[in-house]
Scaffold this motif. Structure first.
Motif, PDB file in Angstrom:
ATOM      1  N   GLY A  83     -48.392 -55.649  47.936  1.00  0.00           N
ATOM      2  CA  GLY A  83     -46.595 -55.175  47.981  1.00  0.00           C
ATOM      3  C   GLY A  83     -46.305 -56.307  47.473  1.00  0.00           C
ATOM      4  O   GLY A  83     -46.073 -57.759  47.478  1.00  0.00           O
ATOM      5  N   ARG A  84     -45.730 -55.785  45.876  1.00  0.00           N
ATOM      6  CA  ARG A  84     -44.772 -56.495  45.092  1.00  0.00           C
ATOM      7  C   ARG A  84     -43.592 -56.824  45.725  1.00  0.00           C
ATOM      8  O   ARG A  84     -42.813 -55.746  46.435  1.00  0.00           O
ATOM      9  CB  ARG A  84     -44.697 -56.208  43.817  1.00  0.00           C
ATOM     10  CG  ARG A  84     -45.954 -55.532  42.909  1.00  0.00           C
ATOM     11  CD  ARG A  84     -45.384 -55.297  41.885  1.00  0.00           C
ATOM     12  NE  ARG A  84     -46.846 -54.893  40.708  1.00  0.00           N
ATOM     13  CZ  ARG A  84     -46.912 -54.526  40.011  1.00  0.00           C
ATOM     14  NH1 ARG A  84     -45.981 -54.516  38.960  1.00  0.00           N
ATOM     15  NH2 ARG A  84     -48.057 -54.532  39.751  1.00  0.00           N
ATOM     16  N   ASN A  85     -42.879 -58.125  45.562  1.00  0.00           N
ATOM     17  CA  ASN A  85     -41.748 -58.772  46.159  1.00  0.00           C
ATOM     18  C   ASN A  85     -41.035 -58.739  46.980  1.00  0.00           C
ATOM     19  O   ASN A  85     -39.595 -58.364  46.959  1.00  0.00           O
ATOM     20  CB  ASN A  85     -40.739 -56.926  45.190  1.00  0.00           C
ATOM     21  CG  ASN A  85     -40.599 -57.105  43.719  1.00  0.00           C
ATOM     22  OD1 ASN A  85     -41.546 -57.795  42.454  1.00  0.00           O
ATOM     23  ND2 ASN A  85     -40.886 -55.319  43.492  1.00  0.00           N
ATOM     24  N   GLN A 105     -40.631 -62.090  40.853  1.00  0.00           N
ATOM     25  CA  GLN A 105     -39.675 -61.252  41.420  1.00  0.00           C
ATOM     26  C   GLN A 105     -39.834 -60.931  43.485  1.00  0.00           C
ATOM     27  O   GLN A 105     -40.752 -61.181  43.476  1.00  0.00           O
ATOM     28  CB  GLN A 105     -39.192 -59.825  40.741  1.00  0.00           C
ATOM     29  CG  GLN A 105     -39.791 -59.639  38.897  1.00  0.00           C
ATOM     30  CD  GLN A 105     -39.933 -58.463  38.640  1.00  0.00           C
ATOM     31  OE1 GLN A 105     -40.234 -57.711  39.792  1.00  0.00           O
ATOM     32  NE2 GLN A 105     -39.797 -58.297  37.461  1.00  0.00           N
ATOM     33  N   ILE A 106     -38.776 -60.909  43.383  1.00  0.00           N
ATOM     34  CA  ILE A 106     -38.813 -60.671  44.442  1.00  0.00           C
ATOM     35  C   ILE A 106     -37.597 -59.878  44.844  1.00  0.00           C
ATOM     36  O   ILE A 106     -36.113 -59.836  44.298  1.00  0.00           O
ATOM     37  CB  ILE A 106     -38.475 -61.997  45.845  1.00  0.00           C
ATOM     38  CG1 ILE A 106     -36.714 -63.080  45.566  1.00  0.00           C
ATOM     39  CG2 ILE A 106     -39.412 -63.015  45.254  1.00  0.00           C
ATOM     40  CD1 ILE A 106     -36.248 -64.348  45.801  1.00  0.00           C
ATOM     41  N   TYR A 165     -34.854 -60.048  41.549  1.00  0.00           N
ATOM     42  CA  TYR A 165     -34.298 -61.091  41.562  1.00  0.00           C
ATOM     43  C   TYR A 165     -35.809 -61.701  40.526  1.00  0.00           C
ATOM     44  O   TYR A 165     -36.700 -61.790  40.711  1.00  0.00           O
ATOM     45  CB  TYR A 165     -33.603 -62.044  41.881  1.00  0.00           C
ATOM     46  CG  TYR A 165     -32.276 -62.153  42.219  1.00  0.00           C
ATOM     47  CD1 TYR A 165     -31.524 -61.026  42.101  1.00  0.00           C
ATOM     48  CD2 TYR A 165     -32.131 -61.946  43.585  1.00  0.00           C
ATOM     49  CE1 TYR A 165     -30.421 -60.612  42.691  1.00  0.00           C
ATOM     50  CE2 TYR A 165     -30.644 -61.763  44.666  1.00  0.00           C
ATOM     51  CZ  TYR A 165     -30.297 -60.834  43.759  1.00  0.00           C
ATOM     52  OH  TYR A 165     -29.013 -60.555  44.339  1.00  0.00           O
ATOM     53  N   ASP A 166     -35.898 -62.231  39.129  1.00  0.00           N
ATOM     54  CA  ASP A 166     -37.053 -63.221  38.402  1.00  0.00           C
ATOM     55  C   ASP A 166     -36.614 -64.227  39.221  1.00  0.00           C
ATOM     56  O   ASP A 166     -35.882 -65.277  39.692  1.00  0.00           O
ATOM     57  CB  ASP A 166     -36.639 -63.036  37.133  1.00  0.00           C
ATOM     58  CG  ASP A 166     -36.883 -61.769  35.978  1.00  0.00           C
ATOM     59  OD1 ASP A 166     -37.378 -60.915  36.671  1.00  0.00           O
ATOM     60  OD2 ASP A 166     -36.851 -61.590  35.210  1.00  0.00           O
ATOM     61  N   VAL A 223     -30.740 -61.454  37.308  1.00  0.00           N
ATOM     62  CA  VAL A 223     -31.015 -60.220  37.973  1.00  0.00           C
ATOM     63  C   VAL A 223     -31.157 -59.255  37.358  1.00  0.00           C
ATOM     64  O   VAL A 223     -30.404 -58.696  36.129  1.00  0.00           O
ATOM     65  CB  VAL A 223     -29.392 -60.800  38.375  1.00  0.00           C
ATOM     66  CG1 VAL A 223     -28.507 -59.326  38.790  1.00  0.00           C
ATOM     67  CG2 VAL A 223     -28.589 -61.826  39.298  1.00  0.00           C
ATOM     68  N   HIS A 224     -32.017 -58.445  37.883  1.00  0.00           N
ATOM     69  CA  HIS A 224     -32.182 -57.118  36.684  1.00  0.00           C
ATOM     70  C   HIS A 224     -31.086 -56.200  36.362  1.00  0.00           C
ATOM     71  O   HIS A 224     -30.563 -56.442  37.582  1.00  0.00           O
ATOM     72  CB  HIS A 224     -33.466 -56.762  37.504  1.00  0.00           C
ATOM     73  CG  HIS A 224     -35.062 -57.334  37.133  1.00  0.00           C
ATOM     74  ND1 HIS A 224     -36.246 -56.283  36.808  1.00  0.00           N
ATOM     75  CD2 HIS A 224     -35.454 -58.432  37.357  1.00  0.00           C
ATOM     76  CE1 HIS A 224     -37.021 -57.354  36.678  1.00  0.00           C
ATOM     77  NE2 HIS A 224     -36.050 -58.562  36.888  1.00  0.00           N
TER      78      HIS A 224
END
Length: 512
Positions: free
Chosen positions: A328-330, A348-349, A375-376, A382-383
């Motif tokens: 599960g990403r981020n 990323q989170i 966010y990286d 900030v994306h």
């Protein structure tokens, strides 16, 4: 510097918008070619292999508050794999730390190319909650309804898997899954295992999720008590009759074990009625990484579940190249509470900006896309999606420009969008920065509370081991907090730099 006629968005309005936009985390979305067969080897990584304890299921780390000192037994697993026609190709189950640890992961034993199937598991050996419920519908349907009525409709089939695990465990050697169950960890460090002091130092998102999991555990416990005391309980579930599931008993240990196995090892595929959790033996032994290097191929029409390598490996990377799925990403909170580890390498989170009453246009801009609202972690950038949705929301005070911005987004007109972003870069950076500062304040309060606990306990005893025994999850919680603080601080620094540049521009324009 916001006094120009066209700058209609004041700092006061930014602050008022922040209070309504950036709301706490919603728990509602939670919840969690055939290769060549050979004797699945069990190996030990070289002594120089770096421990990856912070990126594995917490089954692997020696930070548990379970005092029974039980160890997983994988000695019979290779033979069980052969007996159940599980196919492997060029992989091994490797002890990633030391022979005395339970830290195992699947590694690549020989070079493979992207697209290679490295593991194939027959669906006949998969624990499928939908199939299990059909088999035990009379016994489990009333309990599933109770769980749904108690606020956990998305978790009913997880309970079905839990009952299946308890049943097969009770059968012991008579169970088809006996060797597999013995290969599973006995101890976990998930949110339900955290004590009250550990829970008290969690940040809001993690705290909400931990409380959610603990509440769900109690609902499951009540359902199991009904099942075990039922006078109409029929074979085969008779083996669970009169088990005491309360705290401190053997039943409590079994309940926590089964709950954690389901939480850390099941996943969902499909849509609608087919979106039900399953556990794929051996396939559940891949550890986590973002991005992963293994993908799951589970076609409804297929009789097997395949695990496929997604990138080439070279001879220099093998042996002992770890293979990973993505849990599960981020979402570092999910990894901490559901799996018991902190992944400090995640790229990323999630930004934690939530729009609970978003309209269609805001949704089309991507406000509910958690893969884009990020966010990286490396540089705190900030994306674009985050900036888009914040700007669109702020432009509610300037409907003509808001509509122009949305039309440009839909048309792919980067020129118009870019011009509006340039015009309101200060307001956007201030709005996001305000939210980030609130997150940093939350994290700092948690870290200060941790220090206060440590100081208090050390005033009573200078034995650090005593602290570890009392708060076995302290280390991973501390890593989690420091990781998040570092990321949000980098985001803050970048936004402050943007705000300073934009402020100078505004002041220069005012002097003209």
């Amino acid at each position: 510097f916001v006094s120009e006629p066209q700058m209609l968005i004041s700092m006061k309005s930014v602050s008022s918008l922040l209070s309504s936009l950036f709301l706490p985390f919603l728990i509602s979305q939670l919840d969690c070619n055939t290769g060549t067969a050979f004797l699945f080897p069990i190996t030990s990584a070289a002594a120089t292999t770096k421990s990856t304890c912070t990126t594995e299921k917490q089954e692997t780390c020696d930070t548990t508050n379970n005092d029974n000192n039980q160890k997983r037994d994988i000695s019979s697993l290779p033979q069980w794999i052969l007996q159940n026609d599980i196919k492997t190709s060029g992989i091994a189950l490797t002890n990633l730390q030391s022979p005395s640890s339970d830290d195992y992961g699947i590694t690549l034993a020989t070079p493979q190319s992207a697209g290679s199937t490295i593991l194939t598991v027959p669906k006949s050996i998969v624990l499928d909650s939908k199939t299990i419920l059909r088999e035990w519908r009379d016994e489990l349907s009333p309990l599933v309804e109770d769980i749904a009525d108690n606020g956990f409709p998305e978790s009913t089939h997880n309970f079905v898997l839990l009952v299946k695990l308890l049943y097969e465990n009770a059968l012991a050697e008579e169970s088809r899954w006996y060797a597999y169950l013995r290969s599973l960890p006995a101890n976990y460090a998930t949110g339900v295992m955290m004590n009250d002091v550990e829970i008290s130092v969690l940040p809001p998102y993690a705290l909400a999720l931990a409380n959610y999991e603990k509440q769900k555990l109690e609902v499951y416990r009540a359902a199991l008590k009904k099942l075990s005391s039922s006078s109409s309980l029929s074979s085969p579930l008779e083996v669970l009759r009169n088990v005491d599931w309360e705290d401190g008993d053997e039943g409590e240990r079994l309940l926590l074990w089964a709950y954690n196995v389901v939480t850390t090892r099941c996943w969902r595929y499909g849509e609608g009625d087919d979106d039900q959790p399953i556990i794929v033996p051996v396939g559940d032994m891949f550890n986590h990484r973002d991005p992963p290097n293994v993908m799951v191929r589970d076609e409804p029409s297929s009789a097997v579940v395949d695990f496929v390598l997604t990138e080439d490996s070279s001879s220099s990377e093998t042996p002992d190249q770890q293979l990973h799925l993505d849990y599960g990403r981020n979402n570092p909170y999910r990894l901490l509470i559901l799996f018991g580890f902190c992944d400090e390498s995640m790229p990323q989170i999630y930004c934690e900006i939530l729009f609970p009453n978003a309209g269609d246009e805001l949704i089309r801009l991507g406000c509910d896309d958690r893969s884009a609202m990020v966010y990286d972690t490396a540089d705190g950038s900030v994306h674009q999606t985050v900036k888009d949705v914040v700007l669109y929301t702020l432009l509610a005070q300037v409907p003509a420009e808001r509509d122009a911005f949305y039309r440009a987004h839909e048309a792919g007109d980067a020129t118009v969008k870019g011009a509006l972003h340039a015009k309101y870069a200060l307001e956007v950076s201030l709005a996001i920065g305000n939210h980030v500062r609130n997150k940093l304040k939350e994290l700092e309060e948690c870290l200060l509370e941790m220090k206060a606990v440590e100081d208090r306990d050390r005033s009573e005893s200078d034995d650090d081991k005593k602290l570890e025994r009392r708060y076995p999850h302290w280390g991973v919680i501390g890593r989690h907090l420091n990781f998040l603080w570092g990321v949000f601080d980098r985001v803050r620094t970048g936004l402050d730099e943007i705000a300073q540049v934009e402020t100078k521009k505004r002041r220069a324009n005012m002097k003209k």
